[in-house]
Design a protein around this motif. Structure first.
Motif, PDB file in Angstrom:
ATOM      1  N   PHE A  66       0.843  -1.196   0.000  1.00  0.00           N
ATOM      2  CA  PHE A  66       0.000   0.000   0.000  1.00  0.00           C
ATOM      3  C   PHE A  66       0.881   1.250   0.000  1.00  0.00           C
ATOM      4  N   ALA A  67       0.323   2.329  -0.485  1.00  0.00           N
ATOM      5  CA  ALA A  67       1.060   3.594  -0.576  1.00  0.00           C
ATOM      6  C   ALA A  67       1.191   4.217   0.809  1.00  0.00           C
ATOM      7  N   ILE A  68       2.396   4.670   1.130  1.00  0.00           N
ATOM      8  CA  ILE A  68       2.624   5.303   2.432  1.00  0.00           C
ATOM      9  C   ILE A  68       2.347   6.799   2.320  1.00  0.00           C
ATOM     10  N   PRO A  69       1.849   7.393   3.403  1.00  0.00           N
ATOM     11  CA  PRO A  69       1.580   8.838   3.361  1.00  0.00           C
ATOM     12  C   PRO A  69       2.879   9.635   3.274  1.00  0.00           C
ATOM     13  N   SER A  70       2.789  10.779   2.643  1.00  0.00           N
ATOM     14  CA  SER A  70       3.962  11.654   2.517  1.00  0.00           C
ATOM     15  C   SER A  70       4.275  12.287   3.864  1.00  0.00           C
ATOM     16  N   ILE A  71       5.545  12.247   4.261  1.00  0.00           N
ATOM     17  CA  ILE A  71       5.974  12.796   5.546  1.00  0.00           C
ATOM     18  C   ILE A  71       7.057  13.845   5.299  1.00  0.00           C
ATOM     19  N   ASP A  72       6.842  15.045   5.829  1.00  0.00           N
ATOM     20  CA  ASP A  72       7.840  16.110   5.736  1.00  0.00           C
ATOM     21  C   ASP A  72       8.818  15.920   6.892  1.00  0.00           C
ATOM     22  N   VAL A  73       9.869  15.127   6.642  1.00  0.00           N
ATOM     23  CA  VAL A  73      10.811  14.782   7.711  1.00  0.00           C
ATOM     24  C   VAL A  73      11.501  16.004   8.313  1.00  0.00           C
ATOM     25  N   PRO A  74      12.031  16.939   7.509  1.00  0.00           N
ATOM     26  CA  PRO A  74      12.678  18.132   8.108  1.00  0.00           C
ATOM     27  C   PRO A  74      11.725  18.899   9.018  1.00  0.00           C
ATOM     28  N   TYR A  75      10.468  19.060   8.578  1.00  0.00           N
ATOM     29  CA  TYR A  75       9.491  19.783   9.391  1.00  0.00           C
ATOM     30  C   TYR A  75       9.233  19.062  10.711  1.00  0.00           C
ATOM     31  N   GLU A  76       9.020  17.754  10.647  1.00  0.00           N
ATOM     32  CA  GLU A  76       8.741  16.977  11.856  1.00  0.00           C
ATOM     33  C   GLU A  76       9.936  17.000  12.810  1.00  0.00           C
ATOM     34  N   PHE A  77      11.150  16.952  12.248  1.00  0.00           N
ATOM     35  CA  PHE A  77      12.347  16.978  13.083  1.00  0.00           C
ATOM     36  C   PHE A  77      12.486  18.311  13.796  1.00  0.00           C
ATOM     37  N   VAL A  78      12.369  19.404  13.062  1.00  0.00           N
ATOM     38  CA  VAL A  78      12.519  20.738  13.660  1.00  0.00           C
ATOM     39  C   VAL A  78      11.440  20.975  14.714  1.00  0.00           C
ATOM     40  N   LYS A  79      10.210  20.591  14.403  1.00  0.00           N
ATOM     41  CA  LYS A  79       9.110  20.792  15.352  1.00  0.00           C
ATOM     42  C   LYS A  79       9.339  20.001  16.630  1.00  0.00           C
ATOM     43  N   ALA A  80       9.748  18.744  16.508  1.00  0.00           N
ATOM     44  CA  ALA A  80       9.976  17.912  17.694  1.00  0.00           C
ATOM     45  C   ALA A  80      11.154  18.426  18.516  1.00  0.00           C
ATOM     46  N   PRO A 155      13.992  16.692  -1.363  1.00  0.00           N
ATOM     47  CA  PRO A 155      14.396  18.015  -1.849  1.00  0.00           C
ATOM     48  C   PRO A 155      14.777  18.945  -0.703  1.00  0.00           C
ATOM     49  N   ALA A 156      15.362  20.078  -1.041  1.00  0.00           N
ATOM     50  CA  ALA A 156      15.848  21.014  -0.027  1.00  0.00           C
ATOM     51  C   ALA A 156      14.700  21.464   0.873  1.00  0.00           C
ATOM     52  N   ALA A 157      14.998  21.485   2.167  1.00  0.00           N
ATOM     53  CA  ALA A 157      13.990  21.881   3.143  1.00  0.00           C
ATOM     54  C   ALA A 157      13.809  23.393   3.137  1.00  0.00           C
ATOM     55  N   SER A 158      12.589  23.817   3.384  1.00  0.00           N
ATOM     56  CA  SER A 158      12.303  25.244   3.498  1.00  0.00           C
ATOM     57  C   SER A 158      12.835  25.769   4.824  1.00  0.00           C
ATOM     58  N   LEU A 159      13.390  26.975   4.805  1.00  0.00           N
ATOM     59  CA  LEU A 159      13.958  27.569   6.016  1.00  0.00           C
ATOM     60  C   LEU A 159      12.940  28.405   6.784  1.00  0.00           C
ATOM     61  N   THR A 160      11.752  28.545   6.242  1.00  0.00           N
ATOM     62  CA  THR A 160      10.757  29.411   6.879  1.00  0.00           C
ATOM     63  C   THR A 160      10.384  28.911   8.267  1.00  0.00           C
ATOM     64  N   ILE A 161      10.053  27.635   8.368  1.00  0.00           N
ATOM     65  CA  ILE A 161       9.619  27.084   9.655  1.00  0.00           C
ATOM     66  C   ILE A 161      10.764  27.052  10.671  1.00  0.00           C
ATOM     67  N   PRO A 162      11.990  26.586  10.307  1.00  0.00           N
ATOM     68  CA  PRO A 162      13.085  26.647  11.291  1.00  0.00           C
ATOM     69  C   PRO A 162      13.369  28.054  11.797  1.00  0.00           C
ATOM     70  N   LEU A 163      13.368  29.037  10.898  1.00  0.00           N
ATOM     71  CA  LEU A 163      13.643  30.408  11.313  1.00  0.00           C
ATOM     72  C   LEU A 163      12.535  30.947  12.209  1.00  0.00           C
TER      73      LEU A 163
END
Length: 270
Positions: A66-80, A155-163
């Motif tokens: 089955f297809a796995i859901p898309s996960i924004d790993v950089p976002y989840e890492f920074v948030k955690a 692909p390259a992570a967005s810097l908006t959320i980390p900043l």
């Protein structure tokens, strides 16, 4: 205006120098970096970390067909990671702020500050900027580590959320330090100052839970005073002007109350 700015800079430099020659400050830095580094490794590479969870999810998807859901790993890492940093501040910052004025009282130099030509609010601003600058030196190495991890993202992570998240971390720290500075001005006991600051900040972090119990208009007003809920919004990438107003209100309130506390001290001495 130039004289006032010069006074603030003089207090700022004096306060900052005390941190870089204090064994306690170096001990705090060591503990902070150790715990932050531990969180960093566990969140990213630990058995229950983000990479392990994504790998397990991909394996289940391949074996189950089955297809796995898309996960924004950089976002989840920074948030955690920033979420853990917010809780770490609860324990570290009261120790940093406990001696801002309590040590002055203990050494007998507070009376000199209170009766000097420098205004009380200028002293408070200078002290707050000094301890906040020291805190920034603590988080800069962590930002470098995060930048290295995010640079490997494809692909390259967005810097908006980390900043935005780190800006929220800085505002949270400034709010806690400002209130801790006021509490420090009330006593000559650094331990008591740290304990009271911890208690006050803990209440402000969980005030939204109290608001849910109270309910009604009063509960709605109290829920907006929660430091934790506004910080969580920022580390999730939600930019809300009300969050900025709240954080700056706490910062200004701490400076104002500190100046009033020193004014009361001066009046008692007279």
């Amino acid at each position: 205006m130039g004289v006032i700015l010069g006074n603030i800079i003089a207090i700022y430099r004096r306060e900052l120098q005390t941190y870089f020659v204090s064994p306690l400050a170096y001990a705090i830095a060591g503990i902070f970096w150790f715990l932050a580094g531990l969180f960093f490794v566990l969140i990213l590479l630990g058995p229950d970390g983000i990479l392990a969870a994504v790998a397990e999810l991909e394996l289940r998807g391949q074996t189950g067909g089955f297809a796995i859901p898309s996960i924004d790993v950089p976002y989840e890492f920074v948030k955690a990671f920033l979420d853990r940093m917010g809780w770490l501040l609860l324990f570290i910052l009261p120790i940093l702020s406990m001696g801002l004025y309590a040590e002055e009282r203990k050494r007998g130099t507070l009376e000199l500050l209170a009766t000097s030509p420098i205004t009380n609010w200028a002293v408070a601003v200078g002290k707050l900027l000094g301890v906040l600058t020291f805190f920034i030196t603590l988080i800069l190495p962590l930002m470098v580590l995060q930048a290295i991890v995010l640079s490997a993202s494809k692909p390259a992570a967005s810097l908006t959320i980390p900043l935005l998240g780190h800006f929220g971390l800085l505002l949270l720290a400034a709010s806690i330090l400002s209130l801790g500075m006021f509490i420090s001005s009330l006593t000559n006991s650094t331990i008591l100052s740290a304990v009271l600051t911890f208690a006050v900040i803990l209440m402000l972090l969980f005030i939204d839970l109290i608001a849910k119990v109270i309910g009604g208009p009063i509960g709605a007003v109290l829920s907006h005073l929660s430091l934790l809920s506004h910080y969580n919004n920022m580390i999730q990438g939600i930019f809300d002007i009300s969050s900025l107003i709240l954080f700056f209100s706490y910062i200004i309130l701490g400076i104002f109350l500190t100046a009033q506390s020193i004014d009361a001290f001066r009046f008692q001495r007279q």
